[in-house]
Enzyme design. Structure first.
Site, PDB file in Angstrom:
ATOM      1  CG  ASP A  68      -2.152   0.814   1.089  1.00  0.00           C
ATOM      2  OD1 ASP A  68      -3.246   0.232   1.221  1.00  0.00           O
ATOM      3  OD2 ASP A  68      -2.049   2.026   0.800  1.00  0.00           O
ATOM      4  CG  PHE A 128      -8.594  -4.481  -2.303  1.00  0.00           C
ATOM      5  CD1 PHE A 128      -9.969  -4.576  -2.417  1.00  0.00           C
ATOM      6  CD2 PHE A 128      -7.916  -5.484  -1.637  1.00  0.00           C
ATOM      7  CE1 PHE A 128     -10.657  -5.656  -1.874  1.00  0.00           C
ATOM      8  CE2 PHE A 128      -8.586  -6.566  -1.091  1.00  0.00           C
ATOM      9  CZ  PHE A 128      -9.960  -6.654  -1.211  1.00  0.00           C
ATOM     10  CB  SER A 186     -17.427  -0.349  -8.669  1.00  0.00           C
ATOM     11  OG  SER A 186     -18.513   0.474  -8.347  1.00  0.00           O
ATOM     12  CB  THR A 203     -19.748   2.711 -10.468  1.00  0.00           C
ATOM     13  OG1 THR A 203     -19.784   3.869 -11.251  1.00  0.00           O
ATOM     14  CG2 THR A 203     -18.388   2.128 -10.620  1.00  0.00           C
ATOM     15  CE1 TYR A 216     -13.430   3.991  -8.178  1.00  0.00           C
ATOM     16  CE2 TYR A 216     -15.783   4.322  -8.529  1.00  0.00           C
ATOM     17  CZ  TYR A 216     -14.746   3.581  -8.015  1.00  0.00           C
ATOM     18  OH  TYR A 216     -15.021   2.422  -7.347  1.00  0.00           O
ATOM     19  CE  LYS A 234     -12.300   0.382  -9.029  1.00  0.00           C
ATOM     20  NZ  LYS A 234     -11.149  -0.372  -8.520  1.00  0.00           N
ATOM     21  CE1 TYR A 271     -15.379  -6.061  -4.280  1.00  0.00           C
ATOM     22  CE2 TYR A 271     -14.529  -3.850  -3.905  1.00  0.00           C
ATOM     23  CZ  TYR A 271     -14.312  -5.205  -4.068  1.00  0.00           C
ATOM     24  OH  TYR A 271     -13.042  -5.696  -4.008  1.00  0.00           O
ATOM     25  CG  PHE A 272     -24.345  -3.772  -5.559  1.00  0.00           C
ATOM     26  CD1 PHE A 272     -23.641  -4.774  -6.243  1.00  0.00           C
ATOM     27  CD2 PHE A 272     -25.396  -3.168  -6.203  1.00  0.00           C
ATOM     28  CE1 PHE A 272     -23.998  -5.153  -7.540  1.00  0.00           C
ATOM     29  CE2 PHE A 272     -25.768  -3.541  -7.493  1.00  0.00           C
ATOM     30  CZ  PHE A 272     -25.070  -4.540  -8.155  1.00  0.00           C
ATOM     31  CG  LEU A 314     -25.707   7.550   3.656  1.00  0.00           C
ATOM     32  CD1 LEU A 314     -26.216   8.971   3.877  1.00  0.00           C
ATOM     33  CD2 LEU A 314     -26.825   6.676   3.079  1.00  0.00           C
TER      34      LEU A 314
END
Ligand code: UDP
Length: 340
Positions: A33, A82, A126, A128, A151, A155, A179-180, A202
């Site tokens: 990382d 990731f 994602s 998305t 972004y 993906k 992923y959601f 959120l």
């Protein structure tokens, strides 16, 4: 002998939870990382939970020469990739930064995997990529929409790069996990999401409002065509998500996967922003100061997953409900508040 998994972005939110589950499943884990959006002390949390500190490299994966040291030092059996920037707004303001980072690191990982004969890749994708789908719930066959942000485009392109690489090689196999909305934290409250600055998402924003760091939660839009007018999402517990990565690695290493597979990771349930606020209040006894304001540009009205492919062909199913997601998130926030 234990198999070794390289986790890029392993000190980050989903990465750190995945390291915990990989170690619990008996894998040797190497983390890389650059700490651009995470802190090294998440490794201490991982160690406290699992009694094992993974080997850690602070390296920017855009630097291929430095990154190659990881592959020359360890026999890497699988990679979970990731490491990526993920702020939608920032990607609109600085697209080149996003393309350079998110695609540059993927290209280096793929080249190093080829060079060092590592054949198994799990890619962090994602939902998305679906935009606002015409039909809900969303299956993996739903047509990909033009990306709404750089972004999102990284993906989509990332998935295409992996597919093309697989088509050109007889060795590489890969699973992309779409992923959601991952939320929640480890039950211990020792690792969790650590957004830098004012959060865009959120739940991190809500936690800071409840924790007293921010004044009020703005609910973006109350006039959508949904049951209460607010947007609907498929929230998924980060530990459920982490477990799916372990299953994906198992599947690749056992040679039970097709050369390239894609899975939606969600619960299959759609909850509105107001549902989430209400459930948080019920789960924690805290009150959230919120106000419904204008829509946020770029938000899709509603999206939730068809999880049958993940259930049937990955052998994975989300186990935790929204209440558990939110109470563990709150436990993590309280841990952060005690430390500050
Ligand atoms: N949202 C909100 N207030 C916030 C942040 C998000 O009302 O401060 C809403 C947003 O409009 C969306 C949902 O919460 O409907 C989830 O947004 P988030 O940014 O967490 O994830 P996204 O679905 O955009 O990836």
């Amino acid at each position: 002998m234990k198999k070794t998994v390289l986790v890029t972005g392993g000190t980050g939110y989903i990465g750190s939870h995945t390291v915990v589950e990989l170690q619990a499943a008996g894998y040797e884990v190497v983390v890389v990382d650059d700490l651009s959006n995470s802190k090294e002390n998440s490794l201490a949390g991982i160690q406290e939970i699992t009694s094992t500190k993974p080997r850690f490299y602070k390296i920017d994966l855009k630097n291929k020469e430095l990154s190659s040291e990881i592959f020359s030092t360890h026999k890497i059996d699988a990679v979970i990739h990731f490491a990526a920037f993920k702020a939608v707004g920032e990607s609109v303001a600085n697209p080149l930064h996003y393309y350079q980072n998110n695609l540059g690191t993927l290209l280096n990982i793929l080249e190093l995997m080829k060079q060092y004969d590592c054949e198994n890749l799990v890619f962090s994708s994602s939902c998305t990529v679906y935009g606002q789908p015409e039909k809900l719930p969303v299956t993996e066959d739903t047509p990909i929409q033009p990306a709404a942000s750089p972004y999102g485009n990284t993906k989509q392109i990332g998935e295409e790069i992996i597919r093309d690489t697989i088509n050109s090689s007889d060795k590489l196999s890969s699973i992309s996990l779409r992923y959601f909305n991952p939320i929640g934290a480890h039950d211990s409250g020792l690792i969790g999401e650590l957004p830098q600055g004012v959060p865009n998402n959120l739940v991190p924003y809500l936690l800071k409002v409840v924790g007293g760091e921010l004044e009020q939660l703005s609910v973006f839009g109350g006039d959508y065509n949904t049951k209460d007018g607010t947007c609907v999402r498929d929230y998924i517990h980060v530990v459920d998500l982490a477990k799916a990565h372990v299953i994906a690695v198992d599947k690749l290493l056992d040679k039970k996967s097709k050369r390239y597979e894609v899975f939606n990771l969600g619960t299959g349930e759609g909850y509105s922003v107001l549902d989430l606020i209400k459930t948080f209040q019920e789960a924690t006894g805290e009150t959230i100061n919120y106000k419904i304001v204008d829509r946020r540009p770029g938000d899709v009205e509603q999206i939730f997953a068809d999880t049958r492919n993940a259930n049937d062909n990955l052998g994975w199913k989300a186990e935790r409900d929204l209440k558990n997601m939110l109470s563990t998130a709150w436990k993590w926030q309280q841990h952060l508040m005690r430390k500050s």
